[in-house]
Design a protein around this motif. Structure first.
Motif, mmCIF file in Angstrom:
data_model
loop_
_atom_site.group_PDB
_atom_site.id
_atom_site.type_symbol
_atom_site.label_atom_id
_atom_site.label_comp_id
_atom_site.label_asym_id
_atom_site.label_seq_id
_atom_site.Cartn_x
_atom_site.Cartn_y
_atom_site.Cartn_z
ATOM 1 N N GLY A 222 0.819 -1.216 0.000
ATOM 2 C CA GLY A 222 0.000 0.000 0.000
ATOM 3 C C GLY A 222 0.849 1.260 0.000
ATOM 4 O O GLY A 222 0.657 2.153 -0.828
ATOM 5 N N LEU A 223 1.833 1.311 0.917
ATOM 6 C CA LEU A 223 2.711 2.479 0.971
ATOM 7 C C LEU A 223 3.539 2.593 -0.305
ATOM 8 O O LEU A 223 3.737 3.690 -0.828
ATOM 9 C CB LEU A 223 3.657 2.377 2.173
ATOM 10 N N GLY A 224 4.009 1.448 -0.790
ATOM 11 C CA GLY A 224 4.819 1.447 -2.004
ATOM 12 C C GLY A 224 4.041 1.968 -3.194
ATOM 13 O O GLY A 224 4.561 2.766 -3.989
ATOM 14 N N MET A 225 2.771 1.552 -3.330
ATOM 15 C CA MET A 225 1.929 2.073 -4.412
ATOM 16 C C MET A 225 1.834 3.595 -4.299
ATOM 17 O O MET A 225 1.969 4.313 -5.292
ATOM 18 C CB MET A 225 0.523 1.466 -4.337
ATOM 19 N N ALA A 264 -7.509 -4.220 -6.695
ATOM 20 C CA ALA A 264 -8.415 -3.080 -6.884
ATOM 21 C C ALA A 264 -8.168 -2.023 -5.811
ATOM 22 O O ALA A 264 -8.102 -0.824 -6.093
ATOM 23 C CB ALA A 264 -9.870 -3.544 -6.847
ATOM 24 N N ILE A 265 -8.000 -2.457 -4.551
ATOM 25 C CA ILE A 265 -7.791 -1.487 -3.475
ATOM 26 C C ILE A 265 -6.342 -0.994 -3.493
ATOM 27 O O ILE A 265 -6.075 0.164 -3.159
ATOM 28 C CB ILE A 265 -8.180 -2.093 -2.113
ATOM 29 N N GLY A 266 -5.425 -1.856 -3.955
ATOM 30 C CA GLY A 266 -4.035 -1.409 -4.123
ATOM 31 C C GLY A 266 -3.947 -0.233 -5.080
ATOM 32 O O GLY A 266 -3.205 0.725 -4.844
ATOM 33 N N MET A 267 -4.738 -0.291 -6.155
ATOM 34 C CA MET A 267 -4.775 0.825 -7.103
ATOM 35 C C MET A 267 -5.239 2.106 -6.404
ATOM 36 O O MET A 267 -4.699 3.196 -6.643
ATOM 37 C CB MET A 267 -5.708 0.478 -8.263
ATOM 38 N N CYS A 268 -6.221 1.972 -5.497
ATOM 39 C CA CYS A 268 -6.712 3.144 -4.763
ATOM 40 C C CYS A 268 -5.624 3.732 -3.860
ATOM 41 O O CYS A 268 -5.579 4.941 -3.651
ATOM 42 C CB CYS A 268 -7.947 2.784 -3.944
ATOM 43 N N CYS A 269 -4.754 2.874 -3.297
ATOM 44 C CA CYS A 269 -3.612 3.385 -2.530
ATOM 45 C C CYS A 269 -2.750 4.268 -3.425
ATOM 46 O O CYS A 269 -2.231 5.296 -2.995
ATOM 47 C CB CYS A 269 -2.758 2.238 -1.986
ATOM 48 N N GLY A 270 -2.616 3.847 -4.700
ATOM 49 C CA GLY A 270 -1.869 4.668 -5.651
ATOM 50 C C GLY A 270 -2.509 6.035 -5.836
ATOM 51 O O GLY A 270 -1.815 7.055 -5.876
ATOM 52 N N TYR A 271 -3.849 6.070 -5.911
ATOM 53 C CA TYR A 271 -4.532 7.361 -6.101
ATOM 54 C C TYR A 271 -4.286 8.291 -4.919
ATOM 55 O O TYR A 271 -4.242 9.519 -5.077
ATOM 56 C CB TYR A 271 -6.038 7.170 -6.293
ATOM 57 N N CYS A 272 -4.146 7.730 -3.701
ATOM 58 C CA CYS A 272 -3.809 8.569 -2.544
ATOM 59 C C CYS A 272 -2.479 9.264 -2.806
ATOM 60 O O CYS A 272 -2.301 10.434 -2.468
ATOM 61 C CB CYS A 272 -3.721 7.736 -1.267
#
Lengths: 324, 235
Positions: A222-225, A264-272
């Protein structure tokens, strides 16, 4: 396959608008920086006006080299700090405002026409020739909407397109070189990819993970994304690198995580991450420039509390939803 | 040591932005250093710059909308929007932002992200509406409050669209995830499932940002009051 409203045609239109800015800016005698500004906008119009033609006639290598020289020149001119308009811009006397609907109709036409473009017009064909170029829906939609609204504005207020271009120089002048930033940053992202930055980030992230762990790889993914998205300015560029490097070996294969919620939620971490970085210039820096904010990082600062909170929530969501 | 060289551009960017140097110049230096550290010669670097710059031209699409905004603002669009908003007493800055957030979510869920955006709607419509609503309630706004409201308008658009467009199954992110799954040999996951797993994040984004917006009107009032109470300070 060429479309009636083609990508090439819209690029030329952008080039013409930018070139007219250069000309309109020269008339602002109160602006001490008008020559530097005109040179900057003149140079910026070249890749739009002649880019495609040069690639065809000179071949890619020579055309890319020429574009590269333009890029270096733009950055050096911007570095002189004299692209943004200083002093008084020549103001035309403001006319009496026309009735509300005459002004609001063209403004509302922009979203309405873009909506029509993506829903109905995108499928329209004359014989074999499509009306709109579908390779780049945002560009086409903005182009068609911009032109339709401009024509409606002409009909309803009497202000010609030439007046419109001349009046938009306040927007160009105030925003200055920030308008070129999205393209420059996309270019930097391209250089990062060519330099295999992703491998280094992946190496850095993986070095912290031991076997048999579950929470730590989730947090690092998550942080890495988010962090790699901040570097690249684009979650789509970070996604394959972090997912292949961490999610697939350590979580999906290693811990039996469910792929759909994890990715799918990993992608959202990227949007953050996108909300937090000046590298995502078209979302964070161009709006600050167009809204004439003195603090160019104000949009990011306002987004930061929501983004950080959502990053923590999304990491927790992965942990709760991907292992059931 | 060798493996860290590709990351050389990152500290350059951070340092350059922190020192508030010109952004274009910082990007050029970061790109040149990254390329040089990874063995590209000057000509190859120049070509790489040019190629990537040309390939990113669609990012300037917003230029196509600036003339009509310039025209309408010349004829007094902001004045007319203010008159419209001021007449509606229920319209506060935060409520307008919340309503916009919901509408923007809908454009994302139905796969029409281009229907609104920073140039299409935020600059000409949303930002003036939010400012006018705050002005009608709190009187003349000090410059920092004005900046805060405009930045909130831009932030609202970004946050709403980022977390809602993943729900639409034909959006790029869903297709990217789908392609990644196929490449990795993981079968049996449809785009619809990927889209459905975007819903929890979208709901959380809505909840978190609405909690913040719910406190915005009071924050503006406090800031305006403090600004009036503070004695005028020189630059």
């Amino acid at each position: 396959m060429s479309a009636l409203v083609s990508q090439h045609g819209l690029f030329v239109l952008i080039g013409v608008i930018v070139l007219l800015q250069a000309a309109a800016g020269l008339r602002d005698r109160g602006n001490a920086n008008r020559w530097i500004g005109a040179l900057f906008w003149g140079l910026f119009s070249l890749p739009f006006l002649f880019g495609d033609t040069l690639v065809e006639s000179w071949g890619p290598a020579a055309a890319y080299r020429a574009a590269g020289i333009v890029v270096v020149a733009l950055a050096l001119l911007a570095g002189s700090g004299r692209v943004r308009a200083r002093g008084e811009l020549q103001q035309r006397p403001a006319p009496a405002p026309p009735p509300t609907f005459r002004l609001l109709t063209p403004a509302l036409l922009i979203p309405v026409v873009t909506l029509l473009c993506v829903t109905l017009l995108a499928k329209l064909k004359f014989g074999n020739i499509p009306l709109l170029d579908t390779a780049n829906p945002t560009l086409t939609a903005l182009g068609v909407a911009g032109v339709c609204a401009l024509l409606a504005g002409w009909a309803l207020t009497g202000g010609t397109p030439l007046l419109a271009v001349s009046e938009s120089r306040r927007l160009f002048g105030a925003a200055g070189d920030a308008l070129v930033l999205p393209q420059m940053l996309a270019m930097l992202g391209g250089v990062f990819i060519a330099a295999h930055t992703g491998d280094a980030v992946q190496h850095l992230a993986v070095s912290a993970i031991g076997p048999g762990q579950r929470l730590l790889p989730v947090v690092i993914y998550g942080l890495g994304m988010a962090l790699f998205t901040m570097v690249m300015g684009n979650a789509f560029a970070a996604f394959p690198v972090m997912s292949a490097g961490i999610a697939l070996p350590y979580l999906i294969q290693g811990q039996g995580a469910q792929a759909a919620p994890l990715l799918a939620i990993g992608m959202c971490c990227g949007y953050c991450g996108t909300l937090l970085t000046p590298m995502a210039a078209n979302f964070n820096m161009v709006p600050a420039a167009l809204l004439d904010l003195r603090d160019r990082y104000k949009v990011i600062k306002v987004q930061a509390p929501t983004a950080l909170c959502l990053l923590a929530i999304n990491i927790a969501l992965i942990y709760c939803l991907a292992f059931r | 040591m060798q493996q860290w060289l590709p990351l050389l551009g990152v500290p350059v960017m951070v340092l350059g932005f922190a020192l508030r140097l010109n952004a274009l110049l910082v990007v050029l230096i970061a790109g040149a250093l990254t390329g040089w550290a990874n063995g590209l010669d000057f000509d190859a670097l120049l070509q790489l710059f040019g190629q990537k710059f040309l390939a990113a031209r669609q990012l300037a699409a917003f230029v196509l909308v600036l003339p009509v905004i310039g025209l309408l603002e010349h004829y007094g669009l902001k004045t007319r929007i203010r008159e419209l908003v001021v007449r509606r007493r229920a319209a506060t800055a935060a409520r307008i932002l919340m309503l916009y957030f919901l509408l923007r979510d809908l454009t994302g869920i139905f796969g029409m992200p281009q229907a609104a955006g920073q140039v299409q709607t935020v600059r000409p419509l949303l930002a003036p509406m939010v400012e006018a609503a705050a002005e009608a309630r709190h009187g003349e706004l000090p410059a920092p409050v004005r900046e805060l409201l405009r930045a909130h308008a831009a932030a609202c658009d970004n946050i709403a669209i980022f977390f809602s467009e993943d729900i639409f199954i034909a959006f790029g992110a869903v297709l990217l995830i789908d392609a990644f799954l196929k490449d990795s040999g993981i079968a049996g996951i449809t785009p619809l499932q990927i889209g459905l797993w975007g819903i929890p994040s979208a709901l959380c984004a809505l909840a978190v940002h609405f909690v913040r917006l719910a406190r915005l009107d009071a924050a503006i009032e406090r800031q305006v009051r403090e600004h009036r109470a503070a004695p005028a300070v020189g630059p």
